[in-house]
Design a protein around this motif. Structure first.
Motif, PDB file in Angstrom:
ATOM      1  N   SER A 234      -4.437   1.925 -16.049  1.00  0.00           N
ATOM      2  CA  SER A 234      -3.071   1.172 -15.198  1.00  0.00           C
ATOM      3  C   SER A 234      -3.063  -0.378 -15.324  1.00  0.00           C
TER       4      SER A 234
ATOM      5  N   TYR B 287      -5.527  -2.608 -16.153  1.00  0.00           N
ATOM      6  CA  TYR B 287      -5.834  -3.430 -14.737  1.00  0.00           C
ATOM      7  C   TYR B 287      -7.218  -3.457 -14.865  1.00  0.00           C
TER       8      TYR B 287
ATOM      9  N   TYR C  42       0.863   1.908  -5.423  1.00  0.00           N
ATOM     10  CA  TYR C  42       0.388   1.079  -4.496  1.00  0.00           C
ATOM     11  C   TYR C  42       1.737  -0.659  -5.107  1.00  0.00           C
ATOM     12  N   THR C  43       0.952  -1.788  -4.965  1.00  0.00           N
ATOM     13  CA  THR C  43       1.986  -2.601  -5.139  1.00  0.00           C
ATOM     14  C   THR C  43       1.434  -3.638  -5.016  1.00  0.00           C
ATOM     15  N   LEU C  44       1.818  -4.600  -5.723  1.00  0.00           N
ATOM     16  CA  LEU C  44       1.085  -5.360  -6.370  1.00  0.00           C
ATOM     17  C   LEU C  44       1.570  -6.570  -5.515  1.00  0.00           C
TER      18      LEU C  44
ATOM     19  N   ALA D 169      -3.472  -5.739  -6.162  1.00  0.00           N
ATOM     20  CA  ALA D 169      -3.000  -4.050  -6.483  1.00  0.00           C
ATOM     21  C   ALA D 169      -3.888  -3.388  -5.059  1.00  0.00           C
TER      22      ALA D 169
ATOM     23  N   TRP E  59      -6.957   5.231 -11.383  1.00  0.00           N
ATOM     24  CA  TRP E  59      -6.107   4.436 -11.645  1.00  0.00           C
ATOM     25  C   TRP E  59      -6.721   3.233 -12.704  1.00  0.00           C
TER      26      TRP E  59
END
Length: 160
Positions: free
Chosen positions: A128, A130, A3-5, A101, A124
């Protein structure tokens, strides 16, 4: 999970929505049937043509249902990011500015996306740091063959 933010300002999507129950995992059966219907009736093709936003593709948008107190019901949209006046026959939804995300999903639909959702919430999120921001989440689909073992899609989850 890869994943990327990403941070995005608010944007608009246009499309159609249906109220979906996810009690007893009904959504796992109902949503793929709706996608089949929307492909056959031309809705998906129309949305690909209308797409003029940063997110390229057609979206599955998961939102809290504002008409019921039930936590077992959501609104599910098939939509596209669109900057302009809402076309006749479609509804619009404002997506608030968020940190997202963005998860890569590879594999045939609907199995790959369903498996990814389970992993996001069971693996996740707990590890995470988050939390889900409580605003709409997005599934992003390309115009490729969704039955392909190499089909690429994404899940965008608003986080804080």
């Amino acid at each position: 999970m890869k994943y990327t933010l990403v941070e995005r300002d608010h944007f608009q999507v246009v499309g159609i929505k249906r109220e979906i129950s996810f009690a007893n995992n009904e959504n796992i059966v109902i949503i793929p049937k709706l996608w089949d219907q929307w492909k056959k009736d031309g809705t998906v093709d129309l949305l690909f043509k209308l797409n003029n936003g940063e997110i390229k593709g057609v979206l599955g948008v998961c939102t809290a249902n504002s008409h019921t107190q039930s936590k077992q019901v959501m609104d599910y949209w098939v939509a596209t990011e669109y900057d302009g006046k809402t076309p006749d026959g479609l509804c619009n939804l404002k997506i608030p500015a968020s940190k997202w995300a963005v998860f890569e999903v590879n594999g045939p639909m609907p199995e790959a996306i369903q498996k990814a959702w389970v992993q996001i919430f069971s693996e996740w999120f707990p590890s995470s740091g988050y939390k889900h921001a409580g605003t709409p989440a997005l599934e992003v689909y390309t115009n490729e063959d969704p039955a392909s073992p190499d089909f690429y899609s994404e899940i965008w989850v608003p986080v804080n």
